[in-house]
Enzyme design. Sequence first.
Site, PDB file in Angstrom:
ATOM      1  N   ASP A   1      57.770  44.228  37.743  1.00  0.00           N
ATOM      2  CA  ASP A   1      57.224  44.443  36.442  1.00  0.00           C
ATOM      3  C   ASP A   1      58.352  45.520  35.634  1.00  0.00           C
ATOM      4  OD1 ASP A   1      55.519  43.095  35.429  1.00  0.00           O
ATOM      5  OD2 ASP A   1      53.491  44.857  36.213  1.00  0.00           O
TER       6      ASP A   1
ATOM      7  N   ASP B   1      53.346  47.292  37.444  1.00  0.00           N
ATOM      8  CA  ASP B   1      53.011  48.458  36.948  1.00  0.00           C
ATOM      9  C   ASP B   1      51.852  49.411  36.674  1.00  0.00           C
ATOM     10  OD1 ASP B   1      52.344  47.583  35.189  1.00  0.00           O
ATOM     11  OD2 ASP B   1      53.079  47.607  33.538  1.00  0.00           O
ATOM     12  N   SER B   2      51.178  48.742  37.825  1.00  0.00           N
ATOM     13  CA  SER B   2      49.952  49.161  38.361  1.00  0.00           C
ATOM     14  C   SER B   2      49.420  50.514  39.109  1.00  0.00           C
ATOM     15  CB  SER B   2      48.373  48.566  38.812  1.00  0.00           C
ATOM     16  OG  SER B   2      49.196  47.743  39.965  1.00  0.00           O
TER      17      SER B   2
ATOM     18  N   GLU C   1      54.869  41.961  29.519  1.00  0.00           N
ATOM     19  CA  GLU C   1      53.678  41.826  28.868  1.00  0.00           C
ATOM     20  C   GLU C   1      54.248  41.467  27.078  1.00  0.00           C
ATOM     21  OE1 GLU C   1      50.955  44.895  28.824  1.00  0.00           O
ATOM     22  OE2 GLU C   1      51.251  45.059  31.365  1.00  0.00           O
TER      23      GLU C   1
ATOM     24  N   LYS D   1      59.052  41.320  35.671  1.00  0.00           N
ATOM     25  CA  LYS D   1      57.591  40.549  34.738  1.00  0.00           C
ATOM     26  C   LYS D   1      57.753  41.119  33.198  1.00  0.00           C
ATOM     27  CE  LYS D   1      53.039  41.326  35.544  1.00  0.00           C
ATOM     28  NZ  LYS D   1      52.672  42.047  34.850  1.00  0.00           N
TER      29      LYS D   1
ATOM     30  N   GLU E   1      46.101  36.752  31.786  1.00  0.00           N
ATOM     31  CA  GLU E   1      44.970  38.412  32.148  1.00  0.00           C
ATOM     32  C   GLU E   1      43.567  38.669  31.177  1.00  0.00           C
ATOM     33  OE1 GLU E   1      46.322  42.869  33.330  1.00  0.00           O
ATOM     34  OE2 GLU E   1      44.416  42.802  34.023  1.00  0.00           O
TER      35      GLU E   1
END
Length: 272
Positions: free
Chosen positions: A85, A46-47, A117, A115, A184
Site C-alpha cells: 500500500d 496500510d491497515s 486509494e 496499491k 471495499e
Amino acid sequence: MSADARASTDAIRRRKGGDPIVCLTAYTYPIASLLDPHVDLLLVGDSVAMVLHGHQTTLGATIDMMILHGQAVMRGARNACVVVDMPAGSYEASVAKALASARRIFEETGCHAVKLEGGTDVAGQIAAIVADGIPVMAHIGLQPQSVVKDGGYKIKGGTDESIKRLLADADAVEKAGAFSVVIEGTMEPVAAEITRRLTIPTIGIGASARCDGQVLVIDDAIGLTVDRVPKFVKEYAELRTEVSRAAMSYAAEVKARTFPTAEHVFKPKDKS
Ligand code: KIV
C-alpha cells in the site's frame, strides 16, 4: 519454487471471471511464510498502522513503515504476488510525488505492485506509475484513508449519486491501467455490477461474493484483532484466546518456579 512460478500481476489480471483470487494482508515474515502456500496475493496493507502499531486509523502509516513491512513480507513470500500500500500523504498531492513514492516502495521492497486509494481523483497518478513500469492495484468504495474526512466508516453505493461516483471511479482506474481493483464497503449489487462491467479483476472486502476475489485483514481472519473488527468478518481461528492462554500458562510456570530454565537443560555433567 522458482521465482518464475510466482503469481505475477499479469497472471492475476488474466483470472478475471475465472478461478476466484485469494488475497490476505500480511505484515511480517512469519505470517507471510504461513499464508504464502494458500493465497494468490499478499497485501501489505496500510491497515498495519492500526493492526500492528495500534493507531486509530490507517493515517498513521508512513512510507518507511510500509517499506519495512514490505521487505519482511517479501522474505516470506515465495509464490504469492506481493502488493504494498501507498500510505496517505504519499501520492494524492501530485503525479510527481506519487511517482517518487511508488518508485521508492517498489525498489526498496522488491514488491510486485503498489496499491493506492481513489478513483477519478487519482487516475493521473495511476497512469503515470503504470507507465513507469510499476503495476498498480486500485482501491475504490470505502477508502479508509478518507474516514476522518468522511466522518467515519460509511458504506458506499446507497444513493444514486454514490453509485454514479463508484461507476465513474471504477471506469477511471481501469482506463488508467490498474491491473485489479479492491472494492471495499460497498452495497452488494453495486459491487456485483462493477465486477460485471470491468475487464480487470475486482477484489472485494465487505462488498460482494460475486467479486473476482476476496481480501481480509489477516488479524481479523485469525481472531487476533484486539480493537474493532468489521461486522462482515468471519473469524477462521481464535488466536486472542490462544495467546492469552499461552501467556497465562507461562506466567503460572514462572511463578511456581517450574519453568524449564537453563539449569534444567544444561545440567553440569556427572563426573563420577
Ligand atoms: O490496508 C488494508 O489492509 C487494505 C485492505 C483492507 C484492502 O487496504
